[in-house]
Design an enzyme around this catalytic site. Structure first.
Site, PDB file in Angstrom:
ATOM      1  CB  CYS A   2      18.646  -6.768 -73.451  1.00  0.00           C
ATOM      2  SG  CYS A   2      18.090  -4.852 -73.387  1.00  0.00           S
ATOM      3  NE  ARG A  27      17.348 -12.017 -70.564  1.00  0.00           N
ATOM      4  CZ  ARG A  27      18.385 -12.244 -69.740  1.00  0.00           C
ATOM      5  NH1 ARG A  27      18.120 -13.422 -68.910  1.00  0.00           N
ATOM      6  NH2 ARG A  27      19.397 -11.384 -69.436  1.00  0.00           N
ATOM      7  CD1 TRP A  73      12.256  -4.270 -69.819  1.00  0.00           C
ATOM      8  CD2 TRP A  73      13.884  -3.011 -69.034  1.00  0.00           C
ATOM      9  NE1 TRP A  73      11.694  -3.793 -68.742  1.00  0.00           N
ATOM     10  CE2 TRP A  73      12.910  -2.976 -68.189  1.00  0.00           C
ATOM     11  CE3 TRP A  73      15.018  -2.266 -68.663  1.00  0.00           C
ATOM     12  CZ2 TRP A  73      12.670  -2.194 -67.294  1.00  0.00           C
ATOM     13  CZ3 TRP A  73      15.071  -1.397 -67.591  1.00  0.00           C
ATOM     14  CH2 TRP A  73      13.730  -1.582 -66.773  1.00  0.00           C
ATOM     15  CG  ASN A  99      21.256  -7.652 -71.322  1.00  0.00           C
ATOM     16  OD1 ASN A  99      21.119  -6.442 -70.828  1.00  0.00           O
ATOM     17  ND2 ASN A  99      21.232  -8.923 -70.835  1.00  0.00           N
ATOM     18  N   GLY A 100      23.155  -4.277 -71.611  1.00  0.00           N
ATOM     19  CA  GLY A 100      23.944  -3.728 -70.370  1.00  0.00           C
ATOM     20  C   GLY A 100      24.063  -2.227 -70.857  1.00  0.00           C
ATOM     21  CD  GLU A 458       6.506 -12.871 -53.022  1.00  0.00           C
ATOM     22  OE1 GLU A 458       7.141 -11.904 -52.983  1.00  0.00           O
ATOM     23  OE2 GLU A 458       6.409 -13.706 -54.191  1.00  0.00           O
ATOM     24  CE  LYS A 462       5.001 -12.164 -56.979  1.00  0.00           C
ATOM     25  NZ  LYS A 462       6.168 -12.441 -56.528  1.00  0.00           N
ATOM     26  CD  GLU A 465       6.112  -8.450 -58.972  1.00  0.00           C
ATOM     27  OE1 GLU A 465       5.674  -9.228 -58.403  1.00  0.00           O
ATOM     28  OE2 GLU A 465       7.445  -8.448 -59.538  1.00  0.00           O
ATOM     29  CG  HIS A 481       1.510   2.452 -35.267  1.00  0.00           C
ATOM     30  ND1 HIS A 481       1.617   3.286 -33.896  1.00  0.00           N
ATOM     31  CD2 HIS A 481       1.652   1.220 -34.723  1.00  0.00           C
ATOM     32  CE1 HIS A 481       1.707   2.212 -32.775  1.00  0.00           C
ATOM     33  NE2 HIS A 481       1.815   1.144 -33.537  1.00  0.00           N
ATOM     34  CE  LYS A 578      11.963 -15.052 -63.475  1.00  0.00           C
ATOM     35  NZ  LYS A 578      10.973 -15.011 -62.296  1.00  0.00           N
TER      36      LYS A 578
HETATM   37  C1  F6R Z   1       8.916 -10.257 -57.796  1.00  0.00           C
HETATM   38  C2  F6R Z   1      10.140 -10.419 -58.574  1.00  0.00           C
HETATM   39  C3  F6R Z   1      11.359  -9.585 -58.221  1.00  0.00           C
HETATM   40  C4  F6R Z   1      12.517 -10.326 -57.849  1.00  0.00           C
HETATM   41  C5  F6R Z   1      13.728  -9.346 -57.779  1.00  0.00           C
HETATM   42  C6  F6R Z   1      15.073 -10.075 -57.391  1.00  0.00           C
HETATM   43  O1  F6R Z   1       7.963 -11.107 -58.182  1.00  0.00           O
HETATM   44  O2  F6R Z   1      10.382 -11.259 -59.439  1.00  0.00           O
HETATM   45  O3  F6R Z   1      11.105  -8.624 -57.068  1.00  0.00           O
HETATM   46  O4  F6R Z   1      12.364 -11.202 -57.111  1.00  0.00           O
HETATM   47  O5  F6R Z   1      13.848  -8.675 -59.004  1.00  0.00           O
HETATM   48  O6  F6R Z   1      15.264 -11.028 -58.473  1.00  0.00           O
HETATM   49  P1  F6R Z   1      16.341 -12.261 -58.133  1.00  0.00           P
HETATM   50  O7  F6R Z   1      15.799 -13.122 -57.167  1.00  0.00           O
HETATM   51  O8  F6R Z   1      16.700 -12.602 -59.487  1.00  0.00           O
HETATM   52  O9  F6R Z   1      17.634 -11.516 -57.750  1.00  0.00           O
END
Ligand code: F6R
Length: 583
Positions: A2, A27, A73, A99-100, A458, A462, A465, A481, A578
């Protein structure tokens, strides 16, 4: 998750708040709302995107120079207008955003209901507004009533509240971040700095347990009943950094910034971290998502050049996997607020470990709580998915490992990696064409060995996501395997094949994929490898720590162009946030 913003001053509050909420969209959210005070409190809130709601309801009709806003959120209660914030008390005089998660909200609602309070949402948040209302029956001073209500909460929160008759914003933090922005004759508060950059660079980060009373001429912070002082920080991010700057999406802008940002990351001051890590016989890394993959790069470098065993543990798993004897824990988090990573770092600290934070956000919880913090210098990252923050984490972690191993030559070579990434960025039109060719497929496998494996992980993350396509990554040797059974002409395999010591074995794995008629895409600096596949991308020659940096960038671009082709918004993927502030 949020996003919160509050404003008190001389400008039209709804305008400042709407702009601020736009800056917090990254976010992740599903509904939004604004309440302003102009004699009475006026409210507009709804489910959906901020700009859609604004088109339908026009936030700017809200008058007044005090107000609060929120992007929600959903956690407690579905995505709906009634569950959107701000929430109010029974009489629509007290409004707040949160938020929380309030863990004891059911008990609070039950006891407030007995006292005659009627609830109009399914949220945990609404209970706070009714609690303040109840406390105001016993206590005339609003600040005290707010403080009493807060003291009854269990869980995590940042709460920002306005009330009729109050020329002030009342705020409290216990968990999710809350920052006060200091202006001239105006004050702000927000979940995150980008919301404030257009107005001020002077900020104060509230600490857990803090309560603030914010008036247009200043603010006071209390811890319990004691007034406390908190450091005023000057932010070196500019307002332009939080703009798209002519790019269609933040994600593309942030991918393109990587050569410059990696240069900055490689100039980070790592001395304090190195002093803690030097001479240790074991490292533990905690992180989530992309940051976890950056941790895997550190593990490879630390083990190979320092000979120091290193375990990389997902933040959420640390509580089950830890020995309790960890001496030093490296916590990696772009936001510095990821609840899983934070609780792992706190747990480690509580059993005596020293914590080294690798983060992008000055004043974040992790930054403040760690014994040493290294800033990765990526600047604001406003697309939900990590791009530049991942490569900057890798750069800083590589620098730390190479510095500990006194590998000056390799460190010097690493400084040249940005030029190689510039070359990758020049091949964007080729990557876009590749994305077009791949857009009819639904299943993707990413494979790589050694230093290329974290990039494969990674790359797959990406892709899933932002395109919502199925993607998974394997260490190339693992295919046989199990996952080979899934390969056929409908599957894409993206093989990362740098010409290092892993190359011959990776090429055998590539042959296994070809033999199963998979659609192979090879990324390599070797002509031999590139010749094996109908679809390929030449990547500049990279060695050691350069590999995860050079190979991750084309995979970011591939995911980006596929998302655009499939008409997905790469900046705001569905269901994702985010800064993940719940465990
Ligand atoms: C992937 C992504 C998430 C963050 C994860 C950790 O694109 O953005 O997987 O890497 O939520 O976030 P931080 O680095 O802020 O702890």
């Amino acid at each position: 998750m949020c996003g919160i913003i509050g404003y008190i001053g001389y400008r039209k509050a709804s305008e400042v708040i709407l702009e601020g909420l736009r800056k917090l969209e990254y976010r992740g959210y599903d509904s939004a709302g604004i309440a302003t005070l102009s004699g009475k409190i006026q409210l507009i809130k709804d489910a959906g995107r901020l700009d859609e709601i604004h088109r339908r309801r026009n936030f700017l009709q809200l008058e007044g120079t005090i107000g609060i806003g929120h992007t929600r959120w959903a956690t407690h209660g579905g995505v709906s207008q009634k569950n959107a914030h701000p929430h109010s008390d029974s009489h629509g005089k007290i409004f707040l955003v949160h938020n929380g998660v309030i863990e004891n909200f059911e008990e609070l609602r039950a006891s407030l209901s007995k006292k005659g309070h009627r609830f109009s949402s399914e949220t945990d948040t609404e209970a706070i507004a009714h609690l303040v209302e109840e406390e105001l029956k016993k206590e005339k001073d609003f600040g005290k009533a707010f403080s009493n209500a807060i003291s009854m909460l269990k869980g995590t929160w940042s709460v920002v509240c306005i009330s009729e008759g109050e020329e002030a914003i009342h705020a409290s933090r216990n968990g999710p971040p809350l920052v006060i922005g200091i202006g001239e004759g105006e004050m702000f508060c927000a979940s995150d700095v980008p919301a404030l950059l257009a107005y001020t660079k002077k900020v104060v980060f509230l600490e857990d347990g803090d309560r603030a009373v914010i008036k247009k001429g200043g603010f006071e912070i209390f811890s319990g009943s004691k007034r406390v002082r908190r450091k005023i920080h000057s932010i070196n991010w500019s307002a332009q950094m939080a703009e798209k700057g002519g790019y269609p999406h933040f994600m593309l802008k942030e991918i393109s910034e990587q050569p410059a940002k990696i240069r900055e990351a490689l100039s980070a001051d790592v001395d304090e971290a190195a002093a803690i890590l030097g001479g240790q016989e074991h490292f533990t890394v905690v992180a989530c998502g992309s940051s976890y993959y950056a941790g895997l790069v550190f593990k490879s470098i630390a083990q190979s050049i320092l000979g120091v065993p290193c375990e990389v543990i997902l933040g959420s798993e640390f509580q089950y996997a830890r020995t309790g004897k960890e001496k030093v824990v490296i916590a990696i988090s772009q936001s510095g607020e990821t609840a899983d990573t934070l609780s792992a770092a706190r747990l480690a600290k509580s059993s005596g470990a020293k914590v080294v934070a690798i983060t992008n956000v000055l004043g974040s919880s992790l930054y403040r709580e760690a014994d040493a913090s290294v800033m990765i210098g990526a600047g604001p990252e406003l697309s939900v998915v990590a791009t530049k923050s991942f490569t900057c984490q890798v750069a800083v972690l590589a620098k730390i490992a190479l510095a500990l191993g006194k590998r000056e030559k390799e460190l010097e070579r690493l400084q040249g990696v940005s030029e190689k990434i510039e070359k990758v960025l020049e091949s964007q039109s080729k990557i876009k064409k590749l994305a077009d060719r791949l857009s009819r497929f639904k299943d993707f496998f990413y494979i790589g060995r050694g230093m290329a494996f974290p990039s494969a992980l990674e790359g797959a993350l990406k892709l899933k996501e932002i395109t919502y396509l199925h993607a998974e990554a394997y260490a190339a040797g693992e295919l046989k395997h199990g996952p080979l059974s899934l390969l056929d002409k409908n599957v894409v395999v993206v093989a990362l094949a740098p010409a290092d010591s892993s190359f011959p074995k990776t090429m055998s794995n590539v042959q296994e994929c070809l033999a199963r008629n998979a659609n192979l895409v090879v990324l390599s600096d070797s002509k031999q490898a590139l010749g094996k596949a109908k679809l390929s991308l030449a990547v500049p020659k990279a060695e050691g720590a350069e590999i995860p940096l050079v190979y991750s960038v084309p995979l970011q671009l591939l995911a980006y162009y596929l998302a655009v082709k499939l008409k997905r918004d790469p900046d705001k993927p569905r269901n994702l946030a985010k800064s993940v502030t719940v465990e």
